[in-house]
Write a protein that holds these residues in place. Structure first.
Motif, PDB file in Angstrom:
ATOM      1  N   PRO A  43      39.885  37.360  41.612  1.00  0.00           N
ATOM      2  CA  PRO A  43      40.416  36.139  42.251  1.00  0.00           C
ATOM      3  C   PRO A  43      40.771  36.345  43.721  1.00  0.00           C
ATOM      4  O   PRO A  43      40.519  35.465  44.556  1.00  0.00           O
ATOM      5  CB  PRO A  43      41.664  35.821  41.418  1.00  0.00           C
ATOM      6  CG  PRO A  43      41.382  36.436  40.083  1.00  0.00           C
ATOM      7  CD  PRO A  43      40.643  37.697  40.384  1.00  0.00           C
ATOM      8  N   ILE A  44      41.349  37.501  44.049  1.00  0.00           N
ATOM      9  CA  ILE A  44      41.711  37.775  45.443  1.00  0.00           C
ATOM     10  C   ILE A  44      40.456  37.878  46.305  1.00  0.00           C
ATOM     11  O   ILE A  44      40.374  37.301  47.399  1.00  0.00           O
ATOM     12  CB  ILE A  44      42.534  39.074  45.529  1.00  0.00           C
ATOM     13  CG1 ILE A  44      43.839  38.923  44.735  1.00  0.00           C
ATOM     14  CG2 ILE A  44      42.841  39.417  46.993  1.00  0.00           C
ATOM     15  CD1 ILE A  44      44.664  40.189  44.678  1.00  0.00           C
ATOM     16  N   ARG A  45      39.466  38.591  45.799  1.00  0.00           N
ATOM     17  CA  ARG A  45      38.223  38.752  46.551  1.00  0.00           C
ATOM     18  C   ARG A  45      37.511  37.411  46.709  1.00  0.00           C
ATOM     19  O   ARG A  45      36.911  37.148  47.755  1.00  0.00           O
ATOM     20  CB  ARG A  45      37.314  39.761  45.848  1.00  0.00           C
ATOM     21  CG  ARG A  45      37.799  41.195  45.970  1.00  0.00           C
ATOM     22  CD  ARG A  45      36.851  42.174  45.301  1.00  0.00           C
ATOM     23  NE  ARG A  45      37.197  43.549  45.644  1.00  0.00           N
ATOM     24  CZ  ARG A  45      36.581  44.615  45.165  1.00  0.00           C
ATOM     25  NH1 ARG A  45      35.564  44.452  44.310  1.00  0.00           N
ATOM     26  NH2 ARG A  45      36.947  45.824  45.524  1.00  0.00           N
ATOM     27  N   LEU A  46      37.583  36.576  45.699  1.00  0.00           N
ATOM     28  CA  LEU A  46      36.940  35.269  45.769  1.00  0.00           C
ATOM     29  C   LEU A  46      37.576  34.412  46.863  1.00  0.00           C
ATOM     30  O   LEU A  46      36.875  33.728  47.620  1.00  0.00           O
ATOM     31  CB  LEU A  46      37.025  34.570  44.414  1.00  0.00           C
ATOM     32  CG  LEU A  46      36.389  33.180  44.335  1.00  0.00           C
ATOM     33  CD1 LEU A  46      34.897  33.260  44.644  1.00  0.00           C
ATOM     34  CD2 LEU A  46      36.616  32.561  42.953  1.00  0.00           C
ATOM     35  N   ILE A  47      38.892  34.452  46.964  1.00  0.00           N
ATOM     36  CA  ILE A  47      39.589  33.681  47.998  1.00  0.00           C
ATOM     37  C   ILE A  47      39.174  34.155  49.388  1.00  0.00           C
ATOM     38  O   ILE A  47      38.913  33.348  50.290  1.00  0.00           O
ATOM     39  CB  ILE A  47      41.118  33.815  47.809  1.00  0.00           C
ATOM     40  CG1 ILE A  47      41.560  33.115  46.516  1.00  0.00           C
ATOM     41  CG2 ILE A  47      41.857  33.224  49.008  1.00  0.00           C
ATOM     42  CD1 ILE A  47      43.015  33.319  46.178  1.00  0.00           C
ATOM     43  N   VAL A  48      39.086  35.472  49.561  1.00  0.00           N
ATOM     44  CA  VAL A  48      38.689  36.025  50.858  1.00  0.00           C
ATOM     45  C   VAL A  48      37.265  35.622  51.198  1.00  0.00           C
ATOM     46  O   VAL A  48      36.960  35.233  52.332  1.00  0.00           O
ATOM     47  CB  VAL A  48      38.834  37.558  50.850  1.00  0.00           C
ATOM     48  CG1 VAL A  48      38.281  38.155  52.145  1.00  0.00           C
ATOM     49  CG2 VAL A  48      40.294  37.961  50.669  1.00  0.00           C
TER      50      VAL A  48
END
Length: 238
Positions: A43-48
């Protein structure tokens, strides 16, 4: 038909690999890593990735504002050409954010780069990390949402499979750019013409060599076993 084309060699222990056969071969521990990364890291990587993609799309739209498709048939110049390096930096940060750090040996020195083996669309990652190269792309690539503007900025050589004259037109365009290397960015070509499992090279198409100018061979290697399995899954889904 491919099964009949692949013949064993004189040694029973040495066989010609099938370049189009993808095997996932996940281990039990791999499934635990997938579950862990999907919940906590993905999820964090997707937001970035979404943020950087939107930023690149916005900047590309500004750079290309007022440029028609006809104008994109000419080399970019001035501040537009300089802004390409900002997009290159954003792209590099995008790959780093998902854990992909390209390691490059050597520098591009020819107007045409012949790249292989070609396993997926992700092969542009290490090339983009080196320079804002142009590519040979399908004709409708510039119409993709968000990514279409980025692809237009790369000024690819477009090929349509539905136009019988498109292949010759693309060869002529590659020839034109190869003979004007100071005006155009380098062109990266995947001469295999399709994707494989990287276990071997397949026959090259001749388009990259028809201009009769020096080409630089580029080899791409993905040493991470888990990344290789992801690419295989990506190809199977497509």
């Amino acid at each position: 038909m491919l099964k009949h084309l692949i013949k064993p060699t004189t040694s029973s222990k040495c066989r010609v690999p099938n370049p189009f056969l993808h095997s996932l071969d996940f281990r039990v521990w791999d499934y635990f890593k997938i579950a862990f990364m999907s919940v906590l890291v993905a999820p964090i990587r997707l937001i970035v990735i979404v943020f950087l993609t939107l930023l690149a799309w916005m900047l590309c739209s500004i750079i290309l504002y007022g440029f028609s498709q006809v104008n994109l048939g000419k080399p970019l110049s001035g501040w537009r050409r300089s802004c390409r390096y900002i997009i290159q930096w954003i792209g590099s940060m995008m790959w780093v954010s998902v854990g992909i750090v390209p390691i490059v040996s050597g520098t591009p020195s020819c107007s045409l780069l012949v790249v292989g083996p070609h396993s997926s669309v992700f092969d542009i990652i290490p090339l983009w990390h080196v320079s804002m190269l142009s590519f040979v792309a399908r004709g409708d690539a510039i119409s993709f949402p968000f990514f279409g503007s980025i692809i237009r900025l790369l000024q690819p050589v477009l090929v349509s499979r539905h136009d019988v004259n498109s292949r010759q037109s693309s060869v002529d365009e590659i020839n034109r750019r190869a003979r004007n290397p100071h005006d155009w960015p380098q062109v990266a070509i995947f001469p295999e013409g399709t994707t494989t499992n990287r276990r071997c090279l397949i026959s090259f198409k001749t388009g990259a060599f028809q201009p009769g100018v020096p080409v630089q061979p580029v080899a791409i290697k993905w040493p991470n076993r888990f990344v290789s399995r992801f690419f295989a899954l990506f190809q199977i889904i497509l």
